[in-house]
Scaffold this motif. Structure first.
Motif: not given
Length: 102
Positions: A35-40, A48-51
């Motif tokens: 949920s915090k990823l959405a605001s950064i 390697g991190v897929k968003v």
């Protein structure tokens, strides 16, 4: 959230057995991190991190709930003062109302 819950309940009927449990963010560290990823910004993340950014809600049905407000609410005297200049007869109450209306 209510619409997602309704959709989930409908989908659950197609299974023989299922269980839905609500966890708060504090109880689910992975969901909290997501949920915090959405605001950064994503630039600093490792390759390697897929968003995936979802631009539309998965539920397209728009629901409008009707709410009937009581005739007298806490703001009614303030609105009457601002719109019509009506103040209580008691000078102390009238003074308080004018201060609240500011």
């Amino acid at each position: 959230m209510i619409e997602y819950f309704k959709t989930t309940r409908e989908l659950l009927q197609s299974f023989k057995e299922a269980k839905v449990v609500h966890f708060s963010r504090g109880q689910n560290k992975k969901a909290d991190a997501l949920s915090k990823l959405a605001s950064i910004a994503y630039d600093h993340l490792a390759k390697g991190v897929k968003v995936e950014t979802i631009k539309q809600p998965s539920i397209s049905e728009e629901v409008v709930e009707s709410v009937e407000a009581p005739e007298f609410r806490w703001m009614t005297p303030i609105l009457r003062y601002l719109q019509e200049g009506v103040v209580p007869e008691d000078k102390q109450e009238a003074r308080r109302l004018k201060i609240k209306a500011l």
